[in-house]
Design a protein around this motif. Structure first.
Motif, PDB file in Angstrom:
ATOM      1  N   LYS A 168      61.141 -34.438 107.437  1.00 41.64           N
ATOM      2  CA  LYS A 168      61.003 -32.559 107.461  1.00 41.64           C
ATOM      3  C   LYS A 168      60.650 -31.830 108.423  1.00 41.64           C
ATOM      4  CE  LYS A 168      61.354 -32.042 102.090  1.00 41.64           C
ATOM      5  NZ  LYS A 168      60.936 -30.934 101.024  1.00 41.64           N
ATOM      6  N   ASN A 214      67.046 -21.449 110.516  1.00 38.07           N
ATOM      7  CA  ASN A 214      67.071 -21.291 109.592  1.00 38.07           C
ATOM      8  C   ASN A 214      67.821 -22.404 108.323  1.00 38.07           C
ATOM      9  OD1 ASN A 214      65.195 -20.558 106.451  1.00 38.07           O
ATOM     10  ND2 ASN A 214      64.270 -19.084 107.698  1.00 38.07           N
ATOM     11  N   ASN A 215      67.330 -23.136 107.554  1.00 33.96           N
ATOM     12  CA  ASN A 215      68.310 -23.904 106.915  1.00 33.96           C
ATOM     13  C   ASN A 215      68.008 -23.164 105.626  1.00 33.96           C
ATOM     14  OD1 ASN A 215      69.879 -25.932 108.012  1.00 33.96           O
ATOM     15  ND2 ASN A 215      68.401 -27.239 107.968  1.00 33.96           N
ATOM     16  N   GLU A 216      67.078 -22.426 104.966  1.00 35.69           N
ATOM     17  CA  GLU A 216      66.794 -21.826 103.833  1.00 35.69           C
ATOM     18  C   GLU A 216      67.541 -20.727 103.583  1.00 35.69           C
ATOM     19  OE1 GLU A 216      63.095 -20.908 101.311  1.00 35.69           O
ATOM     20  OE2 GLU A 216      63.506 -21.245 102.881  1.00 35.69           O
ATOM     21  N   THR A 217      67.659 -20.036 104.848  1.00 35.72           N
ATOM     22  CA  THR A 217      68.659 -18.355 104.673  1.00 35.72           C
ATOM     23  C   THR A 217      69.897 -18.825 105.653  1.00 35.72           C
ATOM     24  OG1 THR A 217      67.275 -18.813 107.332  1.00 35.72           O
ATOM     25  CG2 THR A 217      66.349 -17.320 104.669  1.00 35.72           C
ATOM     26  N   HIS A 218      70.578 -19.829 105.767  1.00 35.95           N
ATOM     27  CA  HIS A 218      71.119 -19.803 106.688  1.00 35.95           C
ATOM     28  C   HIS A 218      71.378 -18.960 107.565  1.00 35.95           C
ATOM     29  CE1 HIS A 218      72.348 -23.707 103.743  1.00 35.95           C
ATOM     30  NE2 HIS A 218      71.338 -22.842 102.374  1.00 35.95           N
ATOM     31  N   GLU A 221      63.465 -27.000 106.489  1.00 36.86           N
ATOM     32  CA  GLU A 221      63.429 -25.668 106.106  1.00 36.86           C
ATOM     33  C   GLU A 221      64.403 -25.546 108.056  1.00 36.86           C
ATOM     34  OE1 GLU A 221      64.910 -25.837 103.518  1.00 36.86           O
ATOM     35  OE2 GLU A 221      64.338 -27.410 102.497  1.00 36.86           O
ATOM     36  N   GLN A 222      63.884 -25.203 109.240  1.00 40.94           N
ATOM     37  CA  GLN A 222      63.321 -24.738 110.150  1.00 40.94           C
ATOM     38  C   GLN A 222      64.005 -25.462 111.391  1.00 40.94           C
ATOM     39  OE1 GLN A 222      61.787 -20.573 109.983  1.00 40.94           O
ATOM     40  NE2 GLN A 222      61.042 -20.709 111.825  1.00 40.94           N
ATOM     41  N   THR A 277      72.615 -31.770 104.468  1.00 38.52           N
ATOM     42  CA  THR A 277      73.887 -31.701 103.994  1.00 38.52           C
ATOM     43  C   THR A 277      75.203 -32.099 104.858  1.00 38.52           C
ATOM     44  OG1 THR A 277      73.488 -30.281 106.549  1.00 38.52           O
ATOM     45  CG2 THR A 277      72.612 -29.393 104.665  1.00 38.52           C
ATOM     46  N   ASP A 288      70.735 -35.675 107.398  1.00 33.37           N
ATOM     47  CA  ASP A 288      70.103 -34.666 106.602  1.00 33.37           C
ATOM     48  C   ASP A 288      71.059 -34.895 105.410  1.00 33.37           C
ATOM     49  OD1 ASP A 288      72.110 -32.565 107.130  1.00 33.37           O
ATOM     50  OD2 ASP A 288      70.366 -31.580 108.445  1.00 33.37           O
TER      51      ASP A 288
END
Length: 878
Positions: free
Chosen positions: A138, A208-212, A173-174, A122, A120
């Protein structure tokens, strides 16, 4: 080719890559040779189909799905495109690789099989046996999933891994993993199925990639495959996060005075540029210790403020005043540090420490980077402004010293402000050439009480301590000041000095190789003295009849010549040998006002090989060397191509004319017993030998002029035996003859040793030791020993030393541990000297266990051992 199927076979070496409508199709030369007349239709049909595929996968941002493979199969009947052999699909910053990938245009789903790898944006790597994803990668499902992510943690690269039999990727994101494991340990190369050193197993792990964040449900921590802790639910930041609100690793506390307790730090990420950490510690014997730290980073620097405080439940756990804080209910501290870069040349900052009492930080184990760890401890507060040019330096500082030992009296500690240093070097003008240097220093300090030290009688005790201003009665004390009995370490009142020195030097090398360096300097000092002559201990200053008061000054011009003549011979395999005689002559008038001016910054005079050819052998500005002096010596060195290096240096200093600055002691007797007080100094030298880059021997010595008696001797070896033996070690021996005029009544002798042995690349043993070989001459034992000695040896009688083993282990550390890419664990036993009050033990004995699981956290457990107090100011346990 009926059915709308286009095939291309790759050449064995990889084939040639051609992109059509942003989709890469590899067509081998073999395909070109065997397709014949059907080639044109096949390529044209493939191009049309690939353009339609590319158009269907273009998102609003203009990103397209790009495909590369050894073989591409386009099926119009099933509306699919299959890539086989080194297949790679790219969508924006995401890349999917597999042995076989099938794209279903109707459902916009991508099916990958065989050695599937998804990378991805990152850089995280997801691997599995089979993946089902949307065309933008995704969303989807993964079978036999494995995720590897590389992050930087404390400057070290760490790889984390998550594995699960099945996982679901949601909105990119998750990620949800069923019956998953998480670890930062590398798998065993010989047995990949073997459990890692540590891992977390959970019924479900959600990343969770959005909230890390990474949350764990029904989880257990396993060490070596054995469950050691169960956690129904917990959540942590993922390894990419450096700042996130939440609890930090707790800290366990257990001491006699504090009881048992737990510190639970809670980090609050207020903003990307500032945060707050609250660290309450719940102590069974003293109550709640509150701690808070605020940190903020600005455009040009950063600062922090830390507050600590407690209303004690059991003050009687500590010694009563003046040796402890048993009379205090509230105790606390404030600390701050700041660092700011004003521009590329200037920076400023501060380090501040304020405490309610000198024992608080030690008693409550509050770590502080500004506390010195010598036998007598102190906290140093300072503010500074520093500027640096290409050949210049400016520094302005202020200092406040807070004594943290029961032996120290705060009124004897100076407040120093300002201390300003300036150093500038320029090329000499015109034909004069060489280098011109300008140095300046301004120092002002104030103390309330004169800091004095009694000179021991011959063979008497080592020093004269005071406890909060009261001299310990078993030692020689100064009832009235005289130079035979007292040393003034610091004068009460205010002392301000302005010093400036301009110097020039230039080296000339003739055809014969002689190096001649003439030099000259002019030193000026202006003092403003206002000594305090009243109040406790200041009456001693009043008895110094000839001390200057008000404005006074001195001037010291000097000219000199440094001569060196290196003889170099190259003997091939036997190396390059160099013999270099050195002679230096400096002509100056005699030093003036010796003993009439205070000496604050020039008390650490050490005469050895490093200072033999110094223009001024004093360590600071308060003293200046005078008189005509010759420094004579020479050195021999050899260097071989095999790495062998040896160096020997020897010399002495001779006072030719004028007053010998080292023969007349100042208020602190600096110069006496230094080896320079006679017309011909002691001999000084060094010997260094390095047979290779792994082993180095070095010795330094100072020998008496008449009898060649050893007055100072240091020798040691450092060695690294790898790769033959995984051992690193050092051993140093030091010997210093008695210097009674400076307060050292007997010789000082000791050995220091360190060693680290790696049993395996991961397991290690380590140790260090400081052995005092003259402790039996030292009266720093318990109060009982001193009292009995005093009864048997009243004042005026010859001293009676304590009998016993001369080998005294002043400090020691023994331990070992394990360290790899994911884990560090160590256990150490530490014996260290601490500054203690009268009647308590002299050494601190501690077991320290430290465990770090990288990306999860770290913890340490420190336990003092012994039946009496192990910290300054704490009451003894009976």
């Amino acid at each position: 080719m009926d059915g709308g199927v286009v095939q291309g076979a790759a050449q064995g070496t990889g084939g040639a890559l051609r992109k059509v409508a942003d989709i890469a199709v590899t067509v081998s030369m073999a395909a070109l040779m065997t397709a014949g007349l059907g080639l044109a239709a096949s390529r044209a049909q493939a191009q049309a189909g690939l353009e339609r595929l590319a158009g269907s996968t273009q998102d609003p941002k203009g990103q397209r799905l790009l495909v590369e493979a050894d073989e591409l199969i386009y099926d119009n009947d099933r509306n699919t495109v299959t890539a086989r052999g080194n297949a790679q699909l790219s969508y924006g910053t995401r890349t999917l690789q597999a042995d076989r990938v099938r794209y279903d245009r109707g459902t916009s789903r991508v099916f990958a099989e065989g050695n599937v790898r998804l990378t991805d944006e990152t850089g995280a790597l997801v691997t599995g046996d089979r993946m089902e994803l949307t065309d933008d990668f995704k969303n989807g499902f993964v079978d036999a999933l494995r995720i590897q992510q590389t992050v930087e943690l404390k400057g070290e690269v760490v790889r984390t891994r998550i594995s699960a039999p099945r996982a679901e990727r949601i909105a990119g994101e998750q990620s949800s993993f069923d019956y998953a494991t998480y670890t930062a340990c590398e798998p065993c190369k010989d047995n990949p199925a073997k459990p890692p050193l540590w891992q977390i197993k959970a019924a479900k792990i959600i990343h969770n990639n959005e909230t890390h964040t990474i949350s764990y449900e029904d989880a257990a921590l396993e060490i070596g495959g054995i469950p050691v802790a169960y956690m129904p639910y917990f959540e942590s930041a993922d390894p990419t996060v450096k700042r996130k609100t939440g609890f930090l690793t707790p800290r366990f506390i257990t001491t006699t005075a504090l009881g048992s307790g737990l510190s639970t730090p809670f980090f609050i990420n207020l903003d990307p540029s500032y945060d707050l950490t609250l660290s309450p510690a719940f102590l069974s014997r003293q109550g709640v210790l509150g701690q808070a730290e605020y940190r903020q980073r600005l455009d040009n620097g950063s600062y922090n403020v830390r507050l600590s405080g407690i209303f004690q439940s059991t003050p009687s756990a500590f010694l009563p005043g003046p040796l402890g804080a048993a009379d205090r209910d509230f105790r606390g501290s404030i600390e701050s540090r700041g660092r700011f870069y004003l521009n590329e040349r200037w920076r400023t900052g501060w380090d501040l420490v304020g405490v309610t009492d000198k024992w608080f930080l030690d008693n409550y184990r509050i770590r502080n980077q500004n506390i010195t760890t010598e036998y007598f401890r102190e906290a140093v507060s300072t503010g500074y402004l520093i500027g640096q040019g290409d050949r210049s330096w400016f520094e302005a500082r202020g200092y406040y010293f807070k004594a943290l030992s029961s032996f120290d009296w705060q009124k004897e500690q100076p407040i120093v402000a300002p201390v300003i240093d300036y150093d500038k070097r320029i090329d000499g003008p015109g034909k004069i050439g060489g280098e011109v240097r300008f140095e300046a220093n301004v120092t002002s300090l104030t103390r309330d009480a004169t800091d004095y030290q009694g000179i021991p009688r011959t063979g008497s005790y080592l020093f004269t301590p005071t406890v909060n201003g009261v001299a310990f009665p078993l030692y020689e004390t100064c009832t009235e000041f005289n130079r035979e009995r007292c040393i003034v370490r610091g004068l009460g009142g205010t002392t301000t000095r302005l010093s400036a020195q301009a110097s020039w030097r230039r080296s000339f090398i003739d055809d014969a190789g002689q190096v001649i360096t003439p030099f000259a300097y002019l030193r000026t000092d202006l003092f403003s003295l206002n000594p305090s002559r009243t109040g406790f201990q200041n009456q001693f200053a009043g008895s110094i009849a000839n001390i200057d008061d008000g404005l006074t000054g001195r001037v010291m011009p000097a000219i000199g010549l440094d001569y060196r003549y290196p003889f170099v011979a190259d003997f091939g395999a036997l190396g390059v040998h160099t013999i270099e005689p050195i002679a230096q002559v400096i002509a100056r008038p005699s030093e003036s006002r010796i003993g009439r001016l205070p000496n604050e910054d020039a008390q650490s005079l050490v005469f050895d090989d490093t200072s033999l050819f110094a223009w001024d052998k004093f360590s600071g500005y308060d003293r200046v060397e005078g008189g005509v002096r010759a420094n004579l010596g020479g050195q021999y060195s050899v260097v071989t191509s095999s790495g062998w290096y040896a160096n020997v240096m020897f010399g002495e200093s001779i006072q030719i004319a004028g007053v010998n600055s080292f023969r007349r002691g100042d208020l602190a007797n600096v110069g006496l017993d230094s080896g320079l007080e006679d017309r011909r100094s002691d001999f000084v030298g060094r010997a260094q030998l390095s047979p290779n880059q792994n082993i180095s021997f070095i010795s330094r010595f100072r020998l008496g002029q008449g009898d060649l008696g050893v007055n100072r001797f240091e020798t040691g070896v450092t060695a690294r035996f790898a790769p033959f033996l995984p051992l690193e070690t050092s051993l140093f021996y030091s010997y210093y003859q008695a210097q009674p005029a400076l307060g050292f009544a007997h010789r000082r002798e000791g050995v220091t040793a360190t060693a680290t042995y790696r049993i395996t690349p991961n397991w290690f043993l380590t140790g260090s030791a400081l052995v005092d070989l003259t402790h039996y001459l030292d009266a720093r034992d318990t109060y009982t020993d001193l009292y009995n000695t005093y009864l048997a040896n009243p004042v005026g009688a010859p001293p009676v030393y304590r009998s016993g083993n001369p080998f005294y282990l002043s400090g020691m550390s023994l331990g070992g541990g394990y360290q790899d890419e994911c884990t560090t664990i160590s256990l150490n036993y530490i014996v260290s000297p601490i500054a203690t009050a009268i009647g308590v033990r002299e050494r601190n004995q501690t077991f320290l266990l430290r465990l770090e699981l990288k990306t999860l956290g770290e913890a340490d457990l420190r336990q003092n051992v012994g039946t009496v107090t192990t910290a300054d100011g704490i009451a003894a346990v009976r």
